[in-house]
Write a protein that holds these residues in place. Structure first.
Motif, PDB file in Angstrom:
ATOM      1  N   SER A 166      -8.320  44.403  25.455  1.00 22.38           N
ATOM      2  CA  SER A 166      -6.862  42.959  25.181  1.00 22.38           C
ATOM      3  C   SER A 166      -7.583  41.824  25.703  1.00 22.38           C
ATOM      4  N   GLU A 167      -7.747  42.128  27.327  1.00 24.59           N
ATOM      5  CA  GLU A 167      -7.581  41.096  28.150  1.00 24.59           C
ATOM      6  C   GLU A 167      -8.552  40.205  28.132  1.00 24.59           C
ATOM      7  N   MET A 168      -9.678  41.165  27.537  1.00 26.08           N
ATOM      8  CA  MET A 168     -11.083  40.012  27.097  1.00 26.08           C
ATOM      9  C   MET A 168     -10.809  39.316  26.013  1.00 26.08           C
ATOM     10  N   LYS A 169     -10.547  40.253  24.955  1.00 18.51           N
ATOM     11  CA  LYS A 169      -9.926  38.978  24.565  1.00 18.51           C
ATOM     12  C   LYS A 169      -9.534  38.235  24.459  1.00 18.51           C
ATOM     13  N   GLY A 170      -8.162  38.138  25.162  1.00 17.33           N
ATOM     14  CA  GLY A 170      -7.409  37.008  25.344  1.00 17.33           C
ATOM     15  C   GLY A 170      -7.782  36.056  26.201  1.00 17.33           C
ATOM     16  N   VAL A 171      -9.245  36.025  27.336  1.00 17.39           N
ATOM     17  CA  VAL A 171     -10.215  35.465  27.940  1.00 17.39           C
ATOM     18  C   VAL A 171     -10.801  34.497  27.165  1.00 17.39           C
ATOM     19  N   TYR A 172     -11.490  34.999  26.258  1.00 11.83           N
ATOM     20  CA  TYR A 172     -12.661  34.651  24.735  1.00 11.83           C
ATOM     21  C   TYR A 172     -11.797  34.108  24.443  1.00 11.83           C
ATOM     22  N   SER A 173     -10.550  33.972  23.685  1.00  8.78           N
ATOM     23  CA  SER A 173      -9.895  32.743  22.578  1.00  8.78           C
ATOM     24  C   SER A 173      -9.909  31.684  23.389  1.00  8.78           C
ATOM     25  N   SER A 174     -10.544  31.463  24.987  1.00 11.53           N
ATOM     26  CA  SER A 174      -9.840  30.099  25.199  1.00 11.53           C
ATOM     27  C   SER A 174     -11.889  29.451  25.465  1.00 11.53           C
ATOM     28  N   PRO A 175     -11.545  28.499  25.167  1.00  9.03           N
ATOM     29  CA  PRO A 175     -13.310  27.731  24.784  1.00  9.03           C
ATOM     30  C   PRO A 175     -13.195  27.586  26.846  1.00  9.03           C
ATOM     31  N   ASP A 176     -12.738  27.027  27.203  1.00  8.16           N
ATOM     32  CA  ASP A 176     -12.732  26.612  28.470  1.00  8.16           C
ATOM     33  C   ASP A 176     -13.580  27.928  29.415  1.00  8.16           C
ATOM     34  N   SER A 177     -12.539  29.426  29.449  1.00 13.03           N
ATOM     35  CA  SER A 177     -12.821  30.483  29.827  1.00 13.03           C
ATOM     36  C   SER A 177     -14.705  30.860  28.905  1.00 13.03           C
ATOM     37  N   TYR A 178     -14.227  30.897  28.223  1.00 11.75           N
ATOM     38  CA  TYR A 178     -15.514  31.238  26.833  1.00 11.75           C
ATOM     39  C   TYR A 178     -16.999  30.371  27.597  1.00 11.75           C
ATOM     40  N   LEU A 179     -17.082  29.751  27.973  1.00 11.16           N
ATOM     41  CA  LEU A 179     -17.545  27.900  28.312  1.00 11.16           C
ATOM     42  C   LEU A 179     -18.079  28.736  29.684  1.00 11.16           C
ATOM     43  N   TYR A 180     -17.112  29.191  30.585  1.00 14.87           N
ATOM     44  CA  TYR A 180     -17.623  29.535  32.069  1.00 14.87           C
ATOM     45  C   TYR A 180     -17.859  31.028  32.283  1.00 14.87           C
ATOM     46  N   ARG A 181     -17.904  31.754  31.096  1.00 16.29           N
ATOM     47  CA  ARG A 181     -18.767  32.711  31.381  1.00 16.29           C
ATOM     48  C   ARG A 181     -19.856  32.530  31.342  1.00 16.29           C
ATOM     49  N   GLN A 182     -19.929  32.040  30.168  1.00 13.48           N
ATOM     50  CA  GLN A 182     -21.557  31.544  29.083  1.00 13.48           C
ATOM     51  C   GLN A 182     -22.359  31.042  30.591  1.00 13.48           C
ATOM     52  N   ILE A 183     -22.160  29.909  30.843  1.00 13.34           N
ATOM     53  CA  ILE A 183     -22.655  29.454  32.476  1.00 13.34           C
ATOM     54  C   ILE A 183     -23.653  30.433  32.758  1.00 13.34           C
ATOM     55  N   PRO A 184     -23.033  31.236  34.026  1.00 15.17           N
ATOM     56  CA  PRO A 184     -23.745  32.364  34.605  1.00 15.17           C
ATOM     57  C   PRO A 184     -24.740  33.359  34.115  1.00 15.17           C
ATOM     58  N   LYS A 185     -24.642  33.451  32.330  1.00 11.87           N
ATOM     59  CA  LYS A 185     -25.848  34.238  31.398  1.00 11.87           C
ATOM     60  C   LYS A 185     -26.632  33.659  31.207  1.00 11.87           C
ATOM     61  N   GLU A 281      -9.095  22.966  10.335  1.00 14.61           N
ATOM     62  CA  GLU A 281      -9.648  21.827  11.374  1.00 14.61           C
ATOM     63  C   GLU A 281     -10.805  21.207  11.558  1.00 14.61           C
ATOM     64  N   ASP A 282     -10.523  20.315  12.019  1.00 10.19           N
ATOM     65  CA  ASP A 282     -11.608  18.413  12.316  1.00 10.19           C
ATOM     66  C   ASP A 282     -12.059  18.403  13.475  1.00 10.19           C
ATOM     67  N   ASP A 283     -13.560  18.809  12.691  1.00  9.56           N
ATOM     68  CA  ASP A 283     -14.839  19.258  14.282  1.00  9.56           C
ATOM     69  C   ASP A 283     -15.193  18.034  15.110  1.00  9.56           C
ATOM     70  N   LYS A 284     -14.545  16.904  14.735  1.00  9.14           N
ATOM     71  CA  LYS A 284     -14.816  15.802  15.663  1.00  9.14           C
ATOM     72  C   LYS A 284     -14.932  16.017  16.678  1.00  9.14           C
ATOM     73  N   GLU A 285     -14.947  15.641  17.828  1.00 14.87           N
ATOM     74  CA  GLU A 285     -15.026  15.212  19.170  1.00 14.87           C
ATOM     75  C   GLU A 285     -14.392  16.676  19.847  1.00 14.87           C
ATOM     76  N   LYS A 286     -15.285  17.793  19.312  1.00 18.71           N
ATOM     77  CA  LYS A 286     -14.998  19.120  19.868  1.00 18.71           C
ATOM     78  C   LYS A 286     -16.497  19.946  20.702  1.00 18.71           C
ATOM     79  N   THR A 287     -17.580  19.122  21.143  1.00 18.49           N
ATOM     80  CA  THR A 287     -18.417  20.009  21.449  1.00 18.49           C
ATOM     81  C   THR A 287     -17.706  19.605  23.339  1.00 18.49           C
ATOM     82  N   TYR A 288     -18.434  20.520  23.829  1.00 14.32           N
ATOM     83  CA  TYR A 288     -19.010  20.601  25.082  1.00 14.32           C
ATOM     84  C   TYR A 288     -20.022  20.542  25.513  1.00 14.32           C
ATOM     85  N   LEU A 289     -19.813  19.200  26.647  1.00 12.75           N
ATOM     86  CA  LEU A 289     -21.450  19.337  27.098  1.00 12.75           C
ATOM     87  C   LEU A 289     -21.238  19.917  28.372  1.00 12.75           C
ATOM     88  N   ASN A 290     -22.440  20.523  28.972  1.00 11.87           N
ATOM     89  CA  ASN A 290     -22.137  21.228  30.330  1.00 11.87           C
ATOM     90  C   ASN A 290     -23.190  21.365  31.295  1.00 11.87           C
TER      91      ASN A 290
END
Length: 972
Positions: A166-185, A281-290
């Motif tokens: 449950s905890e990690m489903k919550g973590v992965y629900s946040s786009p910011d948190s999800y991105l930070y976990r994909q970076i090292p991957k 939901e409108d997907d305009k300007e919803k992209t993250y660049l990293n």
């Protein structure tokens, strides 16, 4: 005790002694003779003693096994054979810190206490937990804390359950948190960092009990441990305790826990990943660049600090040149970044939020072009000096923000020690800063940019774009997967799942044996200081200016607060007060452009903040409150006059009608608030609920809750349509608030420094407007709304609360919080329900709330809240257990305060009219709480719950499927 290098003490050989002038400590580095366990003691005069044991735990997959073990070892052990000794300690210890943390490559178990007896009790429980946990005896611990199938009857739908799941489903629900976990991957794909130590919800359920046990067997051994001691404790006694009770029973074991280095890339690594947004939901300007740059080994002490400064210089401050360039070129609405120096190889990260996939190349080109320009032309000297000063001031002040200082030092030690470097190098920064200061205007930082960014081969570029309905698709696939799993199960296998579930429930429902509970070490009431600590507070009047004075030693750092009454703002304009605090200091003034202003602030002021706050008035039983706009700053004593001069420029001469800058700030603010809603859903729920119940709750919600987010969205929409009337509103708000008639200042320091700074404050006040201001009242509570706040998150934050007569408030309600949060609610909502956290809150102002955190349930949790009166009616514990609850409550009241926290606490008591006598009386009420007192709260809780005031934030489909909500609010 005079320890000699080369000698052994209780099985630990002293390898090195070193004086750490920067933190006023003596460091002793030991190695255990037999197991080769590493141990460091920092001797200093801090009575808040810290112990920690950590293990290098690099994961081989993303099942989250390090994280699940971190939870599980605290669920009973050889000596302390109860279901959750950790919770028993929280309820009954005077600890100042008690937790465990999973990092990408290590797992640590830190504790802290100012009471020596308590300190050894905590050490004992934690050492027994990590070396002899009950996970080998009870598979149910793995099922509860990790994951398990949930199936009560053969005809039921098969589901997954588990606290970490449950905890990690919550973590992965946040786009910011999800991105930070994909970076090292992606950036560290050839190392163990490509795996998520916390656990990816898609893979957690692949972990078997056997693999879970094997991981513990491999890594949780003294030969793989890093032990830490800090404070004024007896070193000889501490070493004896650790060896004689634990390490003497182990032999040396060769453990392969090496962390690999990432290879040099052949070319820039690029990846496109997706995250979910709503179907409509409108997907305009919803992209993250990293973009990420692997810098060097974390053990490189110079770069450890130099790149932290460079990161602040380029990205953190409001005028940071790289951040400014990306915003000015309209690549994104928000730009953030960091220097992660807590891994084997450090990484510099840049993130642009609210962008478009089509801007990827522009994003990359702007970064390189701007950095090449900075290298060629040089970085502005004020920018350099400001960032160096900012980072160095923070190091020297050693503000730990709620963590014990010793734990902060342990973290810095591990940032080198874990990877084979000098364990103490990051605590010794004098020489590094001398070098940096001597070379900072001679191309030092430009050289870092050139070598470690522009000429770097290890660069990764990630695009994270929105996918409409992705979460619904994943949920449907998960349902189909579970349906398929169930269909393939034989009747015998289904019966086994049901039987295992019943066995888990039986374990959860079976009370611990009294004789086992009694083995968990505890304190007695005689160990408690009966006298409350009161921050010295005195109101003085100096030439017409009120100054609250707190007399305590601050090591020649001034803590000043300029508090302006803000009742001069009409109720319908309250959100502009918060907006003013978010914008002021980030715009041009008559004397400085905003970049220059930012530099001047950081060169002269250690830290400054602009914060609207409302204080309840506890001088009577009415529900009055007093709102203020507080400007708080800390600086060296010899910089206070300049600090006040700068603040005067900001509040009196800000230019509000810079349209492009306003557009940037509002866009960035909206982006950050979106992240806050997902990551702090329990606080959004709590504030929303309080807005139904009281005028102050409604006021606060306009400042810090969902209403403020909606307000910012509205302002942002207006600006996008070239309506900049907000500028006039901000100017009007500032002119009303920053008035001499509204000012009450505060200063913390010694008498000599007060005499100097108070004169400067009086001079500052003399330059303010001095006009009669109108005062407004705020009686706008919303009334019961019962709202479901809809998001794309996969978990929920569930609240239910009410209001009670504040004259019935007593310190004993703090004990009730302890009992409910770590007994009834913990067992029903967390242990059985699978939520990550659950709280109960009863405040002096008469507000009460029950809240869950990252919760898979809604109705089930509300039913648990409704069961509280029945639990209290039958509440019955012996005197020893009641004493434990009291001691655990005192622990919360006696958390050590940093100097800045002490100043804030003293100010809050003054503005709220909370006297030392009131604090002492409430402490005595805590100490005198007994079973009868707790039972007596049944009627109060029944009355609170009968208001049927409910609010939940979470998964749109789950909330809409529940019939308990009268209203729905969508967060897009």
């Amino acid at each position: 005790m005079n320890l000699q290098i080369g000698n052994s003490y209780h099985g630990f050989k002293l390898k090195e002694k070193r004086t750490l002038h920067e933190i006023n400590a003596e460091a002793l580095i030991f190695e255990h003779d037999v197991t080769k366990a590493k141990l460091i003691k920092l001797i200093c005069d801090d009575d808040n003693k810290v112990f920690a044991i950590g293990f290098r735990t690099p994961p081989d997959n993303s099942t989250g096994v390090p994280h699940i073990i971190e939870h599980s070892v605290l669920c009973g052990s050889r000596k302390f054979d109860t279901k959750e000794p950790f919770v028993e300690l929280v309820k009954s210890s005077l600890n100042t810190f008690l937790n465990a943390m999973t990092y990408p490559d290590k797992t640590i178990y830190p504790i802290a206490s100012r009471n020596e007896k308590d300190f050894y009790n905590l050490m004992d429980v934690y050492l027994d937990a990590v070396f002899y946990p009950n996970i080998y005896k009870h598979e149910e611990i793995f099922m509860q804390e990790g994951w398990s199938y949930k199936l009560e009857n053969k005809d039921d739908e098969l589901k997954y359950n588990g606290v970490v799941y449950s905890e990690m489903k919550g973590v992965y629900s946040s786009p910011d948190s999800y991105l930070y976990r994909q970076i090292p991957k992606i950036a560290l794909s050839n190392t163990q960092y490509s795996n998520n130590s916390g656990g990816d919800p898609d893979y957690i359920t692949d972990l078997s009990y056997e693999e879970f046990i094997a991981f513990h067997k491999k890594y949780y051994h003294p030969s793989n441990s890093y032990i830490f001691l800090y404070g004024d404790g007896d070193t000889d006694k501490e070493l004896s305790f650790i060896n004689d009770n634990y390490l003497k029973d182990f032999t040396y074991q060769e453990i392969d826990s090496e962390i690999k280095d990432e290879k040099e890339y052949e070319s820039t690594r690029e990846a496109v990943i997706e995250y979910g947004i709503g179907k409509d939901e409108d997907d305009k300007e919803k992209t993250y660049l990293n973009m990420n740059f692997i810098v060097d080994k974390s053990s490189n002490n110079e770069l450890y600090f130099a790149f932290e400064i460079l990161s602040h210089m380029l990205l953190t401050s409001s005028g940071a040149p790289l951040k400014k360039e990306l915003l000015d070129k309209k690549v994104a609405k928000s730009v953030t970044g960091e220097y992660d120096n807590g891994m084997n190889q450090t990484m510099f990260t840049i993130i642009a939020k609210n962008s478009e996939e089509s801007k990827k190349e522009e994003f990359k080109n702007i970064i390189f072009a701007k950095l090449e320009e900075l290298v060629e032309n040089g970085i502005d000297k004020d920018v350099i000096e400001a960032s160096v000063n900012k980072v160095e001031f923070a190091l020297r002040e050693a503000e730990s923000y709620g963590y014990p200082k010793g734990l902060i030092y342990y973290s810095k030690i591990m940032d080198s020690y874990l990877y084979g470097g000098d364990p103490l190098c990051h605590l010794q920064y004098e020489d590094v800063f001398k070098k940096i200061r001597s070379e900072m205007f001679n191309g030092y930082f430009e050289g870092l940019i050139k070598k470690y960014i522009l000429e770097n081969k290890n660069i990764s570029l990630i695009v994270m774009k929105p996918h409409k309905g992705l979460n619904e698709e994943k949920e449907a696939k998960l349902k189909e997967k579970l349906k398929d799993i169930k269909n393939k199960m034989s009747d015998e296998e289904l019966e086994e799942v049901i039987a295992k579930g019943k066995k888990l429930l039986e374990r959860q429902n079976t009370p611990d044996k009294k004789e086992n509970l009694d083995k968990i070490p505890s304190l007695s009431l005689e160990d408690i200081n009966k006298k409350a600590e009161i921050v010295p507070t005195e109101l003085r009047r100096n030439n017409g200016t009120d100054i609250i004075y707190h007399d305590f030693n601050t090591n020649k750092i001034a803590y000043v607060s300029l508090n302006f009454k803000s009742k001069c703002i009409a109720a319908e304009d309250v959100s502009y007060i918060r907006l003013l605090s978010d914008i002021i200091g980030k715009l041009n003034t008559e004397k400085y452009d905003y970049v220059k202003l930012n530099n001047v602030v950081n060169i002269n002021i250690g830290e400054v903040s602009f914060t609207p706050t409302a204080f309840n008035d506890y001088s009577g039983n009415d529900r009055g409150f007093n709102p203020y706009f507080s400007i708080k700053f800390k600086s060296l004593m010899n910089n206070t006059e300049k600090s006040l001069e700068i603040i005067e420029e900001i509040i009196m001469k800000t230019i509000y009608n810079d349209k492009e800058r306003l557009k940037q700030i509002i866009g960035d603010l909206k982006s950050r608030l979106q992240s806050m809603i997902i990551q702090n859903g329990h606080m959004v729920t709590y504030r929303r609920m309080l807005s139904y119940l009281s005028d102050k709750g409604a006021y606060d919600e306009k400042l810090y809750g969902l209403s403020y987010y909606k307000f910012i969205c509205s302002i942002n929409d207006s600006i996008e349509k070239d309506d900049f009337s907000v500028a006039d509103k901000l100017k009007e708000t500032a002119e009303k608030i920053f008035n001499r008639e509204n000012l009450i200042a505060s200063f913390s320091g010694d008498e000599e420094d007060y005499n100097l700074v108070s004169k400067q404050i009086v001079d500052f006040a003399g330059h303010l407007r001095n006009e009669t201001v109108k005062s407004y009242s705020y009686d706008k509570k919303a009334g019961k709304l019962n709202e479901g706040i809809l998001t794309q998150g996969e978990v929920n934050y569930v609240g239910k609360g009410g209001i009670f007569d504040r004259s019935k408030y007593t310190g004993a309600l703090n004990v009730l919080e302890t009992i409910l949060s770590y007994d009834y609610l913990w067992n029903t909502v967390r242990v059985k329900g699978g939520a990550y956290g659950v709280f109960s809150l009863f405040r002096r102002d008469g507000s009460a709330a029950f809240l869950s955190y990252r919760d898979p349930n809604i109705n089930k949790t509300i039913n648990a809240y409704d069961g509280v009166p029945g639990y209290l009616e039958n509440f019955d514990v012996d005197e020893k257990q009641m004493t434990k609850y009291v001691i655990g409550t005192i622990s919360k009241l006696d958390q050590p305060l940093s100097n800045s926290s002490k100043a804030d606490h003293g100010d809050a008591c003054y503005f709220s009219k909370i006297t030392g006598n009131m604090i002492q009386r409430e402490r005595e009420q805590v100490i005198n709480t007994d079973v009868t007192t707790i039972r007596g709260f049944k009627n109060l809780i029944e009355s609170i719950l009968s208001e049927q005031c409910i609010c939940a934030l979470g998964n749109e489909n789950k909330i809409k499927n529940d019939s308990i909500f009268d209203n729905f609010v969508s967060v897009k």
